[in-house]
Design a protein around this motif. Structure first.
Motif, PDB file in Angstrom:
ATOM      1  N   THR A  67      48.761  36.870  45.092  1.00 18.73           N
ATOM      2  CA  THR A  67      47.628  35.768  44.739  1.00 18.73           C
ATOM      3  C   THR A  67      46.189  36.412  45.379  1.00 18.73           C
ATOM      4  O   THR A  67      46.328  37.760  46.163  1.00 18.73           O
ATOM      5  CB  THR A  67      47.802  34.633  45.474  1.00 18.73           C
ATOM      6  N   HIS A  68      45.352  35.720  45.072  1.00 19.59           N
ATOM      7  CA  HIS A  68      44.144  36.410  45.613  1.00 19.59           C
ATOM      8  C   HIS A  68      43.780  36.158  47.072  1.00 19.59           C
ATOM      9  O   HIS A  68      44.341  35.312  47.721  1.00 19.59           O
ATOM     10  CB  HIS A  68      42.805  35.343  44.896  1.00 19.59           C
ATOM     11  N   ILE A  69      43.085  37.203  47.611  1.00 18.18           N
ATOM     12  CA  ILE A  69      43.105  37.071  49.316  1.00 18.18           C
ATOM     13  C   ILE A  69      42.046  36.259  49.626  1.00 18.18           C
ATOM     14  O   ILE A  69      40.783  36.215  49.074  1.00 18.18           O
ATOM     15  CB  ILE A  69      42.753  38.629  49.591  1.00 18.18           C
ATOM     16  N   HIS A  93      54.715  37.231  38.138  1.00 23.29           N
ATOM     17  CA  HIS A  93      55.353  36.528  39.343  1.00 23.29           C
ATOM     18  C   HIS A  93      54.419  35.913  40.151  1.00 23.29           C
ATOM     19  O   HIS A  93      53.513  36.642  40.699  1.00 23.29           O
ATOM     20  CB  HIS A  93      56.407  37.083  40.074  1.00 23.29           C
ATOM     21  N   TYR A  94      53.945  34.239  39.990  1.00 24.17           N
ATOM     22  CA  TYR A  94      53.023  33.892  40.941  1.00 24.17           C
ATOM     23  C   TYR A  94      53.571  32.718  41.637  1.00 24.17           C
ATOM     24  O   TYR A  94      53.611  31.446  41.368  1.00 24.17           O
ATOM     25  CB  TYR A  94      51.967  33.374  39.849  1.00 24.17           C
ATOM     26  N   PRO A  95      54.285  32.900  42.785  1.00 24.30           N
ATOM     27  CA  PRO A  95      54.711  31.973  43.361  1.00 24.30           C
ATOM     28  C   PRO A  95      53.634  31.127  44.412  1.00 24.30           C
ATOM     29  O   PRO A  95      53.980  31.215  45.710  1.00 24.30           O
ATOM     30  CB  PRO A  95      55.813  32.731  44.379  1.00 24.30           C
ATOM     31  N   HIS A  96      52.626  30.724  43.867  1.00 23.18           N
ATOM     32  CA  HIS A  96      51.600  30.025  44.438  1.00 23.18           C
ATOM     33  C   HIS A  96      51.262  28.728  44.049  1.00 23.18           C
ATOM     34  O   HIS A  96      51.324  28.703  42.671  1.00 23.18           O
ATOM     35  CB  HIS A  96      50.522  30.937  44.832  1.00 23.18           C
ATOM     36  N   VAL A 130      45.261  35.599  38.896  1.00 22.32           N
ATOM     37  CA  VAL A 130      44.236  35.793  39.684  1.00 22.32           C
ATOM     38  C   VAL A 130      43.464  37.234  40.155  1.00 22.32           C
ATOM     39  O   VAL A 130      44.544  38.049  39.565  1.00 22.32           O
ATOM     40  CB  VAL A 130      44.289  34.906  40.881  1.00 22.32           C
ATOM     41  N   CYS A 131      42.566  37.594  40.672  1.00 17.49           N
ATOM     42  CA  CYS A 131      41.994  38.774  40.745  1.00 17.49           C
ATOM     43  C   CYS A 131      42.708  39.755  41.729  1.00 17.49           C
ATOM     44  O   CYS A 131      43.014  41.111  41.238  1.00 17.49           O
ATOM     45  CB  CYS A 131      40.588  38.589  40.888  1.00 17.49           C
ATOM     46  N   SER A 132      42.819  39.617  42.812  1.00 16.37           N
ATOM     47  CA  SER A 132      43.220  40.491  43.927  1.00 16.37           C
ATOM     48  C   SER A 132      44.541  41.156  43.534  1.00 16.37           C
ATOM     49  O   SER A 132      44.711  42.556  43.378  1.00 16.37           O
ATOM     50  CB  SER A 132      43.361  40.005  45.238  1.00 16.37           C
ATOM     51  N   PRO A 133      45.420  40.648  43.038  1.00 14.55           N
ATOM     52  CA  PRO A 133      46.673  41.202  42.577  1.00 14.55           C
ATOM     53  C   PRO A 133      46.505  41.805  41.436  1.00 14.55           C
ATOM     54  O   PRO A 133      47.401  43.022  41.145  1.00 14.55           O
ATOM     55  CB  PRO A 133      47.849  40.140  42.227  1.00 14.55           C
ATOM     56  N   THR A 134      45.740  41.684  40.287  1.00  8.11           N
ATOM     57  CA  THR A 134      45.570  42.673  39.127  1.00  8.11           C
ATOM     58  C   THR A 134      44.970  43.864  39.655  1.00  8.11           C
ATOM     59  O   THR A 134      45.427  44.788  39.172  1.00  8.11           O
ATOM     60  CB  THR A 134      44.681  41.727  38.167  1.00  8.11           C
TER      61      THR A 134
END
Length: 458
Positions: free
Chosen positions: A100-102, A382-385, A79-83
């Protein structure tokens, strides 16, 4: 006597040659750098990667043909914010702590299925004390500008009148001299057309389309700063939902608003390329085209979409042109990722990253110059969501060569895929390859520990 005269003559000759070489080097200015990012655009939706004949993106195709296409470009997150944070800092989302995205509405996270672990903690803005490629470029004398979507400036944008949660977290506080469009908003909402309801964009013409405006602002920046090194991060809101485009382009594309959005973005890219030509700086400008995550509209030849740890959520279209460095019409299948832009930009500008030990990216210049490898053997995610609208969400993942391991963190069963034999990731071969899986698990565990990755809550 002749010997002394000869020695003096040679010394003088070497001095002249050295001065000439130094002067020639000094006369070569560092490249201008333009970083164009699309939003939610997966592979297969632009002309240069074998897309449908219905897609009309000739300017992106021209950009790609004049440089190098990256067939295995990855986003640092699904998803966008972390990238976006990873691009700016050269650090992985897991190391930053923004995974994750904000949220557009404060406190509103995506709930998981009953019994799922709860989301791990994730930052709601990009910390000001982290590295920024814009700051490093300013140290090298660059004029810097940010135009477009930021989405790193606090949660709750949808509850504001103008997209501002805290202006201290806007691009101008991370090394950009100017900012047009960058605030807490993750999408344009109902404001694809002026009035934009975005405090960082001044309204000028009612009904103007946002993508057109961002392209015009990019052209203005190039014209104003053509006489010194400049950097422009042009991060479009396209093709984020809601899917809306100017009526004439929708009609031209047979009523398909998504294709019209793509064409509008391509038109804006065309304006940028034309401005470089007109300013006489095209031959000394690196232009990057990239996307922040896999497509919200799936790619036919990849599994899943945005939000997924399968290839459809992580792979993105990417092309780079840099005249004199990248041979036109070239291609590489070496995996690259978001953190690589930081060292690539800074080193191209003549800067150094040796005093920034937290960087996880690599300089891409060896690939630009024709090499077929980089000094790393794995990429990590790592996407813990929770994201139950896709198949493989909460988890961690590692890519090593043709092998990709998904670790489900208790939500989905672990899986091992051989991407060469099974590019659609349909066959879990973990049980048949225990040693390979164990090697990859160990390497993934080491990385998660090294970056102090936050885990889901039970």
């Amino acid at each position: 006597m002749k010997s002394k005269q000869t020695t003096h003559a040679l010394t003088a000759l070497f001095a002249v040659l050295s001065l000439f070489a130094f002067s020639a080097h000094a006369a070569t200015p560092p490249p201008n750098i333009i970083f164009i990012m699309a939003d939610d655009l997966g592979p297969g939706w632009v002309d240069f990667d074998g897309s449908s004949s219905k897609i009309n993106t000739p300017n992106l195709e021209r950009l790609a043909k004049s440089g190098m296409v990256f067939t295995k470009a990855y986003a640092a997150a699904t998803v966008c914010s972390p990238t976006r944070a990873a691009c700016i800092t050269g650090m992985s989302p897991a190391q930053i702590g923004l995974t994750t995205h904000i949220p557009a509405v404060a406190g509103k996270e995506r709930p998981g299925p009953k019994g799922n672990p709860k989301d791990a903690e994730s930052l709601k803005h990009l910390p000001l004390n982290l590295p920024s490629y814009a700051r490093e470029l300013k140290k090298q004398g660059y004029a810097t500008a940010f135009i477009g979507k930021w989405h790193l400036a606090g949660e709750g944008a949808n509850k504001t009148k103008d997209g501002v949660v805290n202006s201290d977290w806007h691009p101008e506080h991370y090394g950009f001299d100017s900012n047009i469009g960058g605030c807490a908003m993750g999408g344009p909402g109902k404001a694809w057309f002026e009035p934009y309801r975005n405090a960082t964009i001044k309204n000028r013409k009612k009904g103007e389309y946002l993508t057109d405006r961002l392209g015009d602002e990019a052209v203005s920046f190039i014209k104003t700063h053509k006489d010194k090194p400049f950097h422009l991060s042009l991060w479009f809101y396209s093709v984020h939902t809601p899917i809306k485009a100017p009526r004439d382009l929708v009609k031209k594309n047979g009523g398909n608003a998504y294709l019209a959005m793509l064409e509008s973005m391509d038109n804006a890219v065309g304006k940028v390329l034309a401005a470089l030509d007109e300013a006489g700086v095209k031959d000394n400008t690196m232009v990057v085209f990239y996307s922040d995550n896999g497509g919200d509209k799936p790619t036919e030849w990849l599994a899943d979409k945005k939000g997924s740890l399968l290839e459809g959520g992580l792979r993105v279209p990417m092309a780079v042109t840099w005249p004199g460095v990248i041979k036109p019409g070239t291609e590489t299948d070496v995996p690259v990722t978001s953190m690589d832009f930081f060292p690539t930009f800074v080193h191209a500008a003549g800067g150094s990253t040796k005093d920034i030990p937290q960087l996880e990216g690599l300089d891409l210049k060896p690939l630009f110059q024709g090499e077929n490898k980089l000094d790393r053997d794995a990429l990590f995610w790592h996407y813990p969501h929770n994201r139950p609208d896709v198949t493989y969400y909460m988890g961690s993942s590692i890519l090593m060569g043709d092998w990709k391991l998904y670790q489900g963190l208790g939500v989905k069963p672990d899986a091992l895929f051989n991407l060469k034999k099974d590019p659609m990731e349909t066959k879990n071969v973990l049980m048949a390859n225990p040693e390979q899986a164990e090697r990859m698990r160990g390497k993934l565990k080491g990385w998660l520990s090294k970056v102090n990755a936050k885990m889901p809550k039970s």
